[in-house]
Design an enzyme around this catalytic site. Structure first.
Site, PDB file in Angstrom:
ATOM      1  N   GLY A 117       2.617   0.847  11.306  1.00 62.53           N
ATOM      2  CA  GLY A 117       2.228   0.143  12.519  1.00 62.53           C
ATOM      3  C   GLY A 117       1.714  -1.241  12.189  1.00 62.53           C
ATOM      4  N   ALA A 118       0.902  -1.306  11.114  1.00 62.52           N
ATOM      5  CA  ALA A 118       0.330  -2.584  10.676  1.00 62.52           C
ATOM      6  C   ALA A 118      -0.246  -2.406   9.283  1.00 62.52           C
ATOM      7  CB  ALA A 118      -0.751  -3.053  11.642  1.00 62.52           C
ATOM      8  N   GLU A 168      -9.943   4.088   6.249  1.00 59.69           N
ATOM      9  CA  GLU A 168      -9.273   4.405   7.506  1.00 59.69           C
ATOM     10  C   GLU A 168     -10.153   5.103   8.536  1.00 59.69           C
ATOM     11  OE1 GLU A 168      -6.721   2.925   7.993  1.00 59.69           O
ATOM     12  OE2 GLU A 168      -5.894   2.498   6.017  1.00 59.69           O
ATOM     13  N   HIS A 173     -10.712  -3.751   8.926  1.00 60.07           N
ATOM     14  CA  HIS A 173     -10.448  -3.579   7.488  1.00 60.07           C
ATOM     15  C   HIS A 173     -10.889  -4.788   6.660  1.00 60.07           C
ATOM     16  CE1 HIS A 173      -8.584   0.263   7.052  1.00 60.07           C
ATOM     17  NE2 HIS A 173      -7.588   0.011   7.883  1.00 60.07           N
ATOM     18  N   HIS A 216      -8.413  -2.547  14.672  1.00 54.58           N
ATOM     19  CA  HIS A 216      -8.426  -1.673  13.487  1.00 54.58           C
ATOM     20  C   HIS A 216      -8.146  -2.481  12.226  1.00 54.58           C
ATOM     21  CE1 HIS A 216      -7.497   2.251  11.373  1.00 54.58           C
ATOM     22  NE2 HIS A 216      -6.842   1.393  10.602  1.00 54.58           N
ATOM     23  N   GLU A 217      -7.093  -3.291  12.272  1.00 52.10           N
ATOM     24  CA  GLU A 217      -6.741  -4.092  11.088  1.00 52.10           C
ATOM     25  C   GLU A 217      -7.807  -5.138  10.803  1.00 52.10           C
ATOM     26  OE1 GLU A 217      -4.305  -2.890   9.365  1.00 52.10           O
ATOM     27  OE2 GLU A 217      -3.936  -1.507  11.022  1.00 52.10           O
ATOM     28  N   GLU A 248      -3.328  -4.250   6.584  1.00 52.13           N
ATOM     29  CA  GLU A 248      -4.499  -5.123   6.574  1.00 52.13           C
ATOM     30  C   GLU A 248      -4.584  -6.068   5.393  1.00 52.13           C
ATOM     31  OE1 GLU A 248      -5.821  -1.147   4.655  1.00 52.13           O
ATOM     32  OE2 GLU A 248      -4.509  -1.786   6.277  1.00 52.13           O
ATOM     33  N   ASN A 249      -3.494  -6.682   4.963  1.00 52.15           N
ATOM     34  CA  ASN A 249      -3.568  -7.637   3.857  1.00 52.15           C
ATOM     35  C   ASN A 249      -4.662  -8.672   4.131  1.00 52.15           C
ATOM     36  OD1 ASN A 249      -0.977  -6.513   2.907  1.00 52.15           O
ATOM     37  ND2 ASN A 249      -0.127  -7.691   4.593  1.00 52.15           N
ATOM     38  N   GLU A 262       0.836  -1.201   0.000  1.00 52.75           N
ATOM     39  CA  GLU A 262       0.000   0.000   0.000  1.00 52.75           C
ATOM     40  C   GLU A 262       0.876   1.258   0.000  1.00 52.75           C
ATOM     41  OE1 GLU A 262      -4.027   1.469   2.292  1.00 52.75           O
ATOM     42  OE2 GLU A 262      -2.342   0.859   3.527  1.00 52.75           O
TER      43      GLU A 262
END
Length: 516
Positions: A323-324, A380, A361, A357-358, A326-327, A160
């Site tokens: 931070g992370a 987001e 997604h 959060h992830e 979301e694949n 991303e």
């Protein structure tokens, strides 16, 4: 080539094959020139294109380089003279379209592989490309890391917003969703993680039947075939997803596996990390799975849609820029979240907010994806708000309350940024892909989430959830956007109403004018 084979004839043949592959590779002479995908180009490319499907083979060598093969098929309503694939790789070995060879010197340059109309067909088209590439060292594309403690090599992808084309040729934009079939050849001691579950794993010497289905030069794999230390893996085909959500993680990763059994209502879950760091993950692994389970229950309830993917892996990655990420089915995290000392309550709460959060997604951004990057807030802003809503309402997460106090404190970042000359609307104007980097900020995340929170309290929890259920039912595996017009510089984010509604509004204005 190291002289480690006993047969001198074989050594000579291997050297010759590698030399042929190197000689056949065409390297982009304009690779250093900026050539950012523009909004106009992306819009034109998507028109009349559908049913995009990828088959990708990655031969993951140890060291600095890898080779790969991409087969992409797609349907065109009519020929498009300006059609191209994005590819910021080292070089193209060979490429063809609909069985007709395309000279690499003719079509590869400026980080693109052109697909001239003479190589296209109305209807289904198939493009095949063999390429060479280098692992990334900046966290963009396919990143390579050497563990200083045990000298093990680790690889992971981060794509991303526009880095999928740094790994393989593709139509790298979110609204050209596609299915992905990933095949890998890697050292047998490595674990390989992808978006979907592993379907087949064989010693490479036993995988000839699978490889024959691909139009791959023998020089790509003969070295591994002879060494007999590499493993062929095939992964299940993904649902229709965007290129930036594709994932490939490989290396001698260790893992914890959720104790949940099939039929308990949760997907298979694993937590991966480097072998040398497993001891730091162990104290928090069970809580990691428990929080994820609470989130899945809550998101399924409010969305009316079951967890969209076949499994859910979470991976700590070294030198991770974000931070992370979301694949789909393979979320990646920075190792900053591998606590070597006991974290404070607030630090641990924020980490669990990141987990949620992830996970959010998987619905908000992956199941339904923004059409173009100007609507990044649909990913987001919603994921930020929904993660906090989950922590405040989901059963089993009571210990992380009060949530909204921390949510309010974090708004300060957005307030500060919103006062700067660089501020922008939540739904921003994007001219090209380079502009997207500026949107990953507190305005998109925190200001956007605060706006969604206001809407939520205005219409009530029940009405909000009813809207979510209609949204996911109508747009699952598709793209959405907030349409807007710009009648004046002061009004750049006014919602565009349906044509029928616009007509009604126009009539109303006319009546008002008449009264005046």
């Amino acid at each position: 080539m190291e002289e480690k084979y006993s047969n001198p004839i074989l050594v000579t043949q291997l050297k010759q094959l590698e030399a042929e592959l190197k000689a056949a590779t065409f390297y982009d002479p304009q690779a250093k020139e900026k050539n950012h995908l523009t909004t106009v180009e992306a819009t034109c490319r998507a028109q009349g294109m559908s049913e995009v499907k990828y088959t990708i083979l990655l031969v993951l060598h140890k060291g600095e380089e890898y080779v790969g093969y991409t087969e992409v098929s797609f349907r065109l309503e009519k020929a498009n003279e300006k059609l191209f694939l994005d590819f910021e790789g080292s070089g193209v070995v060979c490429c063809s379209s609909n069985g007709v060879e395309m000279p690499a010197k003719e079509v590869f340059g400026k980080r693109r592989i052109q697909l001239p109309a003479k190589y296209q067909n109305p209807g289904v088209n198939t493009v095949r490309i063999v390429f060479k590439n280098k692992y990334a060292s900046n966290g963009e594309g396919l990143h390579h890391f050497l563990d200083p403690e045990d000298k093990q090599e680790y690889i992971y992808s981060h794509l991303e917003p526009f880095y999928a084309n740094k790994i393989f040729p593709c139509f790298d934009q979110p609204n050209l969703k596609a299915t992905f079939k990933l095949l890998t050849i890697s050292p047998s001691a490595w674990t390989v993680i992808a978006n979907e579950a592993e379907k087949l794993s064989l010693p490479l010497s036993d995988a000839s039947a699978s490889l024959k289905q691909l139009h791959v030069p023998a020089s790509m794999i003969v070295k591994e075939l002879v060494e007999e230390k590499y493993q062929f893996r095939e992964f299940a085909v993904t649902p229709t997803i965007s290129t930036y959500l594709f994932a490939c993680i490989a290396g001698p990763y260790d893992c914890f596996v959720s104790s949940r059994k099939p039929g308990e209502g949760f997907p298979p879950m694993r937590l991966f990390m480097r072998k040398s760091l497993k001891k730091f993950a162990e104290p928090y692994a069970e809580e990691f799975f428990r929080v994820t389970e609470c989130g899945i229950k809550f998101y399924e309830e409010i969305s009316g849609f079951p967890f969209p993917f076949s499994k859910y892996d979470q991976i700590y990655c070294p030198e991770f820029n974000m931070g992370a990420m979301e694949n789909d089915g393979a979320v990646t995290y920075t190792e900053v979240y591998l606590f070597k000392d006991k974290p404070s309550f607030e630090r641990f709460r924020r980490f669990n907010e990141t987990i949620l959060h992830e996970l959010a997604h998987m619905w908000f951004g992956n199941l339904v994806t923004m059409n173009w990057w100007n609507d990044l807030w649909l990913n987001e802003s919603f994921a930020t708000f929904i993660a906090n809503l989950c922590m405040s309402k989901a059963s089993g997460l009571e210990r992380y309350n009060p949530v909204w106090t921390s949510f309010y404190k974090n708004k300060g970042w957005a307030y500060n940024l919103d006062q700067q000359p660089t501020t922008h609307p939540i739904t921003a104007k994007i001219d090209n892909i380079e502009d997207v980097e500026n949107l990953f900020d507190s305005i998109t995340y925190r200001k956007g989430a605060s706006t969604v929170k206001q809407l939520y309290y205005l219409i009530s929890h029940e009405t909000f959830c009813e809207g979510l259920k209609e949204y996911f039912k109508a747009h699952q595996w598709k793209n959405t956007c907030l349409l807007y017009t710009s009648p004046s510089p002061r009004d750049r984010t006014r919602s565009r109403m349906p044509s029928s509604a616009c007509k009604k509004k126009k009539k109303k204005k006319t009546k008002n004018k008449q009264k005046k």
